[in-house]
Scaffold this motif. Structure first.
Motif, mmCIF file in Angstrom:
data_model
loop_
_atom_site.group_PDB
_atom_site.id
_atom_site.type_symbol
_atom_site.label_atom_id
_atom_site.label_comp_id
_atom_site.label_asym_id
_atom_site.label_seq_id
_atom_site.Cartn_x
_atom_site.Cartn_y
_atom_site.Cartn_z
ATOM 1 N N MET A 120 -24.584 34.843 1.232
ATOM 2 C CA MET A 120 -24.034 34.664 -0.111
ATOM 3 C C MET A 120 -22.583 35.124 -0.179
ATOM 4 N N LEU A 121 -22.213 36.060 0.686
ATOM 5 C CA LEU A 121 -20.843 36.596 0.672
ATOM 6 C C LEU A 121 -19.828 35.585 1.203
ATOM 7 N N ASP A 122 -20.295 34.496 1.808
ATOM 8 C CA ASP A 122 -19.370 33.466 2.257
ATOM 9 C C ASP A 122 -18.739 32.721 1.088
ATOM 10 N N GLY A 123 -19.305 32.800 -0.074
ATOM 11 C CA GLY A 123 -18.761 32.094 -1.225
ATOM 12 C C GLY A 123 -19.294 30.674 -1.306
ATOM 13 N N ASN A 124 -18.748 29.910 -2.233
ATOM 14 C CA ASN A 124 -19.183 28.553 -2.521
ATOM 15 C C ASN A 124 -18.291 27.566 -1.773
ATOM 16 N N ALA A 125 -18.889 26.812 -0.832
ATOM 17 C CA ALA A 125 -18.100 25.880 -0.021
ATOM 18 C C ALA A 125 -17.425 24.810 -0.873
ATOM 19 N N ARG A 126 -18.000 24.459 -2.013
ATOM 20 C CA ARG A 126 -17.410 23.423 -2.867
ATOM 21 C C ARG A 126 -16.066 23.872 -3.438
ATOM 22 N N LEU A 127 -15.847 25.194 -3.521
ATOM 23 C CA LEU A 127 -14.577 25.711 -4.040
ATOM 24 C C LEU A 127 -13.569 25.982 -2.928
ATOM 25 N N ASN A 128 -13.931 25.620 -1.707
ATOM 26 C CA ASN A 128 -13.033 25.828 -0.574
ATOM 27 C C ASN A 128 -12.038 24.672 -0.513
ATOM 28 N N LEU A 129 -10.849 24.895 -1.008
ATOM 29 C CA LEU A 129 -9.807 23.867 -1.004
ATOM 30 C C LEU A 129 -8.940 23.946 0.249
ATOM 31 N N ALA A 130 -9.394 24.739 1.233
ATOM 32 C CA ALA A 130 -8.704 24.816 2.516
ATOM 33 C C ALA A 130 -9.265 23.805 3.502
ATOM 34 N N THR A 131 -10.552 23.539 3.435
ATOM 35 C CA THR A 131 -11.197 22.744 4.473
ATOM 36 C C THR A 131 -11.157 21.253 4.168
ATOM 37 N N PHE A 132 -11.027 20.462 5.242
ATOM 38 C CA PHE A 132 -11.151 19.015 5.157
ATOM 39 C C PHE A 132 -12.611 18.580 5.306
ATOM 40 N N VAL A 133 -13.472 19.508 5.699
ATOM 41 C CA VAL A 133 -14.836 19.153 6.080
ATOM 42 C C VAL A 133 -15.705 18.915 4.847
ATOM 43 N N THR A 134 -16.551 17.903 4.926
ATOM 44 C CA THR A 134 -17.419 17.504 3.825
ATOM 45 C C THR A 134 -18.324 18.648 3.389
ATOM 46 N N THR A 135 -18.379 18.889 2.090
ATOM 47 C CA THR A 135 -19.205 19.969 1.550
ATOM 48 C C THR A 135 -20.281 19.460 0.609
ATOM 49 N N TRP A 136 -20.410 18.126 0.466
ATOM 50 C CA TRP A 136 -21.468 17.581 -0.386
ATOM 51 C C TRP A 136 -21.903 16.223 0.141
#
Length: 468
Positions: A58-74
């Motif tokens: 859970m401490l990794d945070g929400n991948a959908r709010l990661n505006l650094a990555t190009f990788v698909t999150t949904w």
């Protein structure tokens, strides 16, 4: 992959386990909490093991709010079900999972058609774990082609590869691992990627190829592939040097075919020998899947290809990785089938619309200056306006993280180390609504940032990373 090593001293503190994680009996089997850096002595109930891992992640945070990555999150739930059904299939076992191999073959054929191969049936391609492996394979093919043409001088002569200094780090790894000299075209002024003429001037008889990037990770801009090919055509006319081009289309090769159809960057250009892309970026598939395609068998030396028996026939393979799940390849075929050209066009256009709208709204705040506007890749980079002195991009990145937003701040490479920027990657699933929330949070931070006496981030290397 990151390299890890064990701790100098094992932690004495065990993991804390809530009694309610137990199955029927809350305290059953809970006489000892498991250690963190050695195998526990006894098994745990599956629900307990799940909850321990789940809670830490859970401490990794929400991948959908990661505006650094190009990788698909949904992805759609149906894609997730298909992936779950295929995760136990080993992609390398073509003869044991012939239908999975057939879906891979179909994906290669679809990409050959999408990238305007003059003869799609002549194209050779394969799936990979991502663009990094695909780039390694493409680089190996370039080196072997060059070596075959220079048997009188190689291995005495040292091969070199021309690319912009903005290339992804996998190309630096390729040059290091395969003993190729990296000749980097530096940034100059407001040009943040490769200059075609400068690239041509760096070429010589030991050049194995030139890499053009369709969608720079630094700012989202397309490199001018057609102009690069034209510069190399002129070089061949003057010197006789025939230098092939590889297009690193990790992101742009799944954007340009749908939104920039008239842009010549692909196999329409005779000098383009190979192209790679990341299925798990704008190919809209969860990580990790990539693709590498070569124009024809001349572009991929036969000695690099291994052959396996496939349905009583011959299946050529080319890979650095062997065992890996077939789930991502199946998910790529599902997405191609699900969306088609019109579906991909709609998704990518929506993503570009979000990027361009958000970039304009960030610029309108008055504190920032745009480098790019999201009108090529759905990505834009911006820096602090000249009149702002109380904070810098690293302060902005740090404060946004407090709200769950991951926005990388980083310094450009030589000769633009003076330029530090923030970059926002818009992906499928990052909607106008989420963009509204991002602007609201950024706007809310500005009064505090403006009141700072000076920028407060001391360790800028640790403040945020730029890795991809």
């Amino acid at each position: 992959m990151a390299l890890h090593k064990g701790p100098a001293k094992h932690e004495a503190r065990p993991m804390s386990v809530n009694p309610f994680f137990g199955e029927a009996n809350p305290v059953g089997g809970m006489t000892e909490a498991p250690p963190t850096h050695r195998l526990p002595d006894a098994p745990l109930p599956p629900t307990t093991a799940y909850q321990l891992v789940h809670d830490e992640l859970m401490l990794d945070g929400n991948a959908r709010l990661n505006l650094a990555t190009f990788v698909t999150t949904w992805m759609e739930p149906q894609a997730g079900v298909l992936m779950s059904e295929c995760r136990d299939k080993n992609m390398i076992d073509k003869d044991e999972y012939p239908r999975t191999a057939e879906l891979e073959r179909r994906c290669v054929a679809m990409l050959a058609d999408l990238w305007n191969a003059p003869d799609p049936s002549a194209v050779i391609g394969c799936s990979t774990t991502g663009s990094s492996e695909a780039c390694m394979l493409a680089g190996m093919a370039l080196k072997r082609r060059w070596a075959a043409r220079n048997t009188d001088r190689y291995p005495g002569a040292r091969p070199n590869l021309i690319m912009g200094i903005n290339v992804q780090v996998c190309w630096e790894k390729f040059c290091n691992f395969w003993e190729v000299e990296a000749r980097l075209v530096p940034m100059e002024g407001d040009r943040y990627h490769l200059d075609p003429q400068a690239a041509a001037e760096l070429c010589d008889e030991n050049t194995i190829g030139v890499v053009g990037v369709l969608g720079s990770t630094f700012d989202g801009s397309y490199e001018p592939i057609a102009e690069l090919c034209a510069a190399l055509d002129a070089l061949q006319e003057r010197t006789g040097l025939d230098i092939p081009v590889h297009v690193d289309g990790a992101s742009g090769a799944m954007v340009a075919p749908f939104l920039d159809e008239d842009l010549a960057w692909d196999f329409r250009l005779p000098r383009v020998a190979s192209i790679n892309t990341s299925g798990h970026k704008y190919g809209l598939v969860y990580p990790g899947v990539g693709w590498a395609l070569w124009r024809d068998k001349e572009a991929l030396p036969e000695e690099l290809v291994f052959r396996v028996n496939y349905l009583g026939g011959d299946m050529p393979t080319f890979a650095l990785n062997f065992s890996r799940p077939g789930a991502q390849v199946v998910a790529q075929y599902y997405t191609f089938l699900r969306l088609g050209r019109e579906g991909y066009r709609a998704v990518q256009q929506s993503t570009r619309d979000v990027a361009m709208s958000l970039a304009a709204r960030v610029e309108a705040l008055g504190d920032f200056k745009l480098l790019t506007r999201g009108d090529q890749l759905p990505v834009f980079a911006f820096t602090i306006a000249d009149h702002v002195s109380s904070y810098d991009v690293f302060d902005v990145s740090r404060r946004l993280r407090e709200g769950g937003w991951l926005v990388p701040a980083y310094t450009f490479p030589p000769k633009r180390e003076d330029l530090s920027v923030l970059r926002v990657v818009c992906r499928n699933g990052f909607s106008h609504d989420l963009a509204d929330l991002f602007v609201e949070d950024l706007t809310r931070l500005l009064p505090d940032l403006r009141r700072q006496p000076h920028p407060l981030t001391h360790d800028k290397e640790a403040a945020t990373g730029f890795h991809h």
